[in-house]
Every structure is written in structure tokens, then in C-alpha cells.
Design a protein around this motif. Sequence first.
Motif, PDB file in Angstrom:
ATOM      1  N   GLU A 139      19.442   7.983  13.574  1.00  0.00           N
ATOM      2  CA  GLU A 139      18.741   6.876  12.916  1.00  0.00           C
ATOM      3  C   GLU A 139      17.836   7.394  11.799  1.00  0.00           C
ATOM      4  N   ARG A 140      17.160   8.509  12.050  1.00  0.00           N
ATOM      5  CA  ARG A 140      16.318   9.087  11.001  1.00  0.00           C
ATOM      6  C   ARG A 140      17.160   9.547   9.824  1.00  0.00           C
TER       7      ARG A 140
ATOM      8  N   ARG B 143      18.055   6.664   7.636  1.00  0.00           N
ATOM      9  CA  ARG B 143      16.964   6.235   6.763  1.00  0.00           C
ATOM     10  C   ARG B 143      17.095   6.923   5.401  1.00  0.00           C
TER      11      ARG B 143
ATOM     12  N   PRO C   9      21.712   5.912   4.097  1.00  0.00           N
ATOM     13  CA  PRO C   9      22.241   4.770   4.853  1.00  0.00           C
ATOM     14  C   PRO C   9      23.747   4.591   4.753  1.00  0.00           C
TER      15      PRO C   9
ATOM     16  N   GLN D 181      22.192  -1.546   0.550  1.00  0.00           N
ATOM     17  CA  GLN D 181      22.461  -0.174   0.965  1.00  0.00           C
ATOM     18  C   GLN D 181      23.276   0.565  -0.089  1.00  0.00           C
TER      19      GLN D 181
ATOM     20  N   SER E 173      12.581   1.324  -1.584  1.00  0.00           N
ATOM     21  CA  SER E 173      13.222   2.424  -0.847  1.00  0.00           C
ATOM     22  C   SER E 173      12.176   3.307  -0.185  1.00  0.00           C
TER      23      SER E 173
ATOM     24  N   GLU F 267      10.741   1.552   2.875  1.00  0.00           N
ATOM     25  CA  GLU F 267      11.678   1.594   3.991  1.00  0.00           C
ATOM     26  C   GLU F 267      11.701   2.976   4.634  1.00  0.00           C
ATOM     27  N   LEU F 268      11.640   3.998   3.802  1.00  0.00           N
ATOM     28  CA  LEU F 268      11.696   5.367   4.301  1.00  0.00           C
ATOM     29  C   LEU F 268      10.489   5.696   5.171  1.00  0.00           C
TER      30      LEU F 268
END
Length: 251
Positions: free
Chosen positions: A82-83, A86, A89, A122, A182, A185-186
Motif C-alpha cells: 500500500e505504501r 502511494r 499508483p 491515477q 499529489s 495524498e502522499l
Amino acid sequence: MIRSTLLACSLAVAVHAAATAGTSADSLAAIGQRAYAEGQYHEALNAFDSLAADHRSASLCLALGNSHYKLGNVAHAILWYERGLRLAPNDDDLRANLDLADEQIRDRIEADRPAGLGVSWQLLRGNDPDAWARYSLFACLLLFIALGTATMLKGWKRQLAHSLSALFTLALLTSLVVAWISHRELLSDQEAIIMVAKAEALAEPRDGAKPLFVLHRGAKLQAGPNADGWCSVQLPNGSTGWLRCASLERI
């Protein structure tokens, strides 16, 4: 089968690490990849963990996730996949390995996959978290060139230069907005993975409150800020409750 793309991952990790932290990082990457290839997953994990202390990349997250998966640490594997997503994507290996790891966990919570505008976003953002920041610098340079050129021209040529300036201004603003979103989100820490064997969500942030539902290691959820050791949580299906923050780790 876990998709590791071992050689490509090794080169990506080693080159990026060497660029950011010199020979020692390059050595750690080589040690980790060699240990992974030889099936020595504990040694590989130790090397990749040391590397992750100084920098983060999608390829390193993939290597960490794969090492944890091989050791049977599915929740930690999910966390690192999941990381990695990030940062990248659209990475097919991270997505495929995450899907495989998700099949191993107990809780089958259906999460909404990006659709429509989500997919378009994305694709627009891409797999390089710094790309749009560089685009904004390039657009700014072109804008100043166009403005400078306009001062030296006359007639239709000046009008053309001004039109190009307007276009570059729009490109600059667009790239700045995408880069800003971005970046947010990161850095977001509102998603988390359950890291304990069993976590009981309660109706209130206190021991003895009414139990609402039970989650198990590897489940993904939305987590609010830490409040006296408790976090408000929400599942993809809309269920909400309170968990001890120590039972989860933020992505």
C-alpha cells in the motif's frame, strides 16, 4: 506467485539508493537482493529495513512487501504494498502482489476500486511523485521566456508571444495544482492496516464500551487522529467505531 521482477527491482533500488545516500545504500540494496534471491528472507528484510530508514521508493516498498510475504507476515506485506502504491499508483507488480496478499487475510471487506475520474486521476498523476513539480518548473521557465520574448517583438509576433504566455501560465497553474494534490495524498495518514490478530471496534473510545465489529490482521480502514490512544475508524462499507491506535499502523 509473488511478482518480484527481481533484476529490475534490484537495479531500481540500488541506483536510487546510491543516488540518495551513496555507497552504503548501494551495498544494502545489493545485500538485500542477494539474500532474497538465496531465500534468506530475514537477512533481506533487515537490509531493506535499514535502507528504508533513509529513503522511500516504490521499488523498495515492493522489496519489503515481498520479504514480509515470504516470511508469512501478510499484514506487513500489505502495509508496504500500500505504501508503494502511494508512490506509484499504476505499478502492476505492486497491485498484483497486493491482490494476492489480500486473498490471505481473514476479513473480506470489499473496498471500492478507483473508477471513472479516480482512474483518470491515477493515470494523470503517474508513478513519479515528483514529476508534476518538475513540470511546473519547466512551465515557469517557458512562461518567462515567452514574456521576455514578447518585450522584444512587435505586431502579430508580440500577440503570438502573449498567447503562448497565457498557455504556459495555464500549464503552470495546472501542474502546480496536480503537484499539490499529489503531495497531500502522499503525506496523508488517514488509511491504516490492522496489525494485531484481533481488534474489536467499540461504540465509544473507552474500555468496556459496546462492541460493534471485529477486525483481524491485514484489514484496511480509514483512521482518524490519535485521541488519548484511541482512533476513530471507518470501513469501506461505511461501518464506524473506535480502536486502540496501537492495534493499527498507518500507511
